[in-house]
Write an enzyme that holds these catalytic residues in place. Structure first.
Site, PDB file in Angstrom:
ATOM      1  N   LYS A  54      11.848  78.338 -22.852  1.00  0.00           N
ATOM      2  CA  LYS A  54      12.618  78.996 -23.916  1.00  0.00           C
ATOM      3  C   LYS A  54      12.292  80.484 -23.941  1.00  0.00           C
ATOM      4  CE  LYS A  54      12.825  74.869 -26.848  1.00  0.00           C
ATOM      5  NZ  LYS A  54      12.390  74.168 -28.053  1.00  0.00           N
ATOM      6  N   GLN A  98       7.979  73.940 -32.466  1.00  0.00           N
ATOM      7  CA  GLN A  98       8.173  72.955 -31.404  1.00  0.00           C
ATOM      8  C   GLN A  98       7.631  71.600 -31.837  1.00  0.00           C
ATOM      9  OE1 GLN A  98       9.879  73.593 -28.640  1.00  0.00           O
ATOM     10  NE2 GLN A  98       9.588  71.581 -27.736  1.00  0.00           N
ATOM     11  N   ASP A 121      17.087  75.924 -34.754  1.00  0.00           N
ATOM     12  CA  ASP A 121      17.106  74.515 -34.334  1.00  0.00           C
ATOM     13  C   ASP A 121      18.079  73.706 -35.194  1.00  0.00           C
ATOM     14  OD1 ASP A 121      15.664  73.720 -32.141  1.00  0.00           O
ATOM     15  OD2 ASP A 121      13.776  73.453 -33.213  1.00  0.00           O
TER      16      ASP A 121
END
Ligand code: GUN
Length: 296
Positions: A54, A98, A121
């Site tokens: 990422k 994460q 997200d």
């Protein structure tokens, strides 16, 4: 029949190049560089790889990528303080924690701490609620990537029967909500199957588009797939491979060799949904930075 391989890396590169143009435009006209912060707690090796990918992709698109690594024994208060500090940092437009977190930390607590305006997200109640209400802002990156993959490779879900295997908050639920929307690139009839579904193969065999997001290596075999179906494999499972230096290799939730004899098109693992997820995370980050500019 041998299936067409839907090349996620190629499609993702197209999207990443479009995003890089958007980043340059924002820099040129507003002197703002989109900033993405990724918080990683602990030492999960797969998560470390995802986070690195990422970060690399964000940097390549011209963004600022901030990687915050916290030790496995980080407390709830310490995680909370880190999230708050990034939430108040004007150079950061998108942020995520994460998953999975270490056992002692509650993922819902972490998600609830994220400001919806930076939640790239799409997991906060605000953003998932907006998706349910049919006016999405940040769509979780994997579902958004799957939808783009279908559209850009010519398999529009409009009117099709999509069967989703998996009911997770990050893939199964949001992809289902996304594809039933009354919108271009959606308008599908969606059935959701999960671990308690009886006679799952009778349902999967009805799918025009089958989305496998169960987290079980090669769970979907060719007997579970209709001839000519489009098969999207979201699974990323590590299996032992002693012949490899790393000792493992990645396989999806679909038995690729068997199913590709029957399907019309299939996504590979790796090189399918994974790269699309990263591209859509960058897209959300660019959109977050644009919203920030619009509010100044
Ligand atoms: N872990 C696996 N996939 C994801 C993702 O898309 N977002 C976050 N935050 N964690 C993940």
């Amino acid at each position: 029949m041998t299936a067409n391989i839907i090349d996620g890396t190629k499609l993702a590169n197209q999207i990443r190049s479009e995003i890089a143009d958007g980043v340059q435009e924002l820099k040129a006209h507003h002197n703002i560089t989109p900033g993405l912060a990724v918080i990683l707690v602990g030492n999960d090796p797969a998560s470390a790889v995802y986070v690195r990918n990422k970060q690399r992709a964000a940097t390549e698109a011209g963004m600022i990528a901030e990687d915050i690594k916290l030790p496995a024994e980080t407390t709830r208060d310490e995680l909370s303080a880190t999230i708050t500090s990034l939430a108040n940092n004007d150079d950061i437009h998108g942020m995520l924690v994460q998953m999975p977190l270490p056992e002692h930390l509650d993922p819902v607590f972490a998600i609830d701490k994220l400001p919806a305006s930076k939640d790239v997200d799409g997991l906060t109640s605000t953003n998932s609620g907006l998706l349910v209400g049919g006016r999405p802002r940040f769509i979780p990156a994997t579902p958004a990537g799957i939808q783009q993959m279908l559209i850009r490779s010519g398999y529009d879900p409009n009117g099709k029967h999509v069967v989703v295997c998996g009911r997770s908050d990050i893939v199964g639920k949001p992809i289902s909500l996304l594809l039933i929307q009354k919108q271009l690139g959606a308008n599908a009839t969606v059935t959701i199957c999960h671990s308690r579904t009886h006679d799952i193969e009778t349902i999967t065999r009805q799918a025009d588009i089958l989305i496998a997001a169960i987290g079980r290596p090669r769970f979907i075999n060719s007997d579970m797939v209709k001839k000519g179906a489009i098969v999207i494999d979201v699974g990323v499972n590590r299996i032992e491979a002693p012949e490899r230096k790393s000792g493992y290799r990645l396989v999806g939730d679909v038995d690729f060799d068997g199913v590709s004899e029957k399907a019309k098109a299939i996504t590979p693992v790796p090189g399918g949904v994974g790269p699309m997820t990263i591209a859509m995370l960058l897209k959300n980050t660019l959109e977050a930075a644009k919203s920030y500019v619009a509010q100044q």
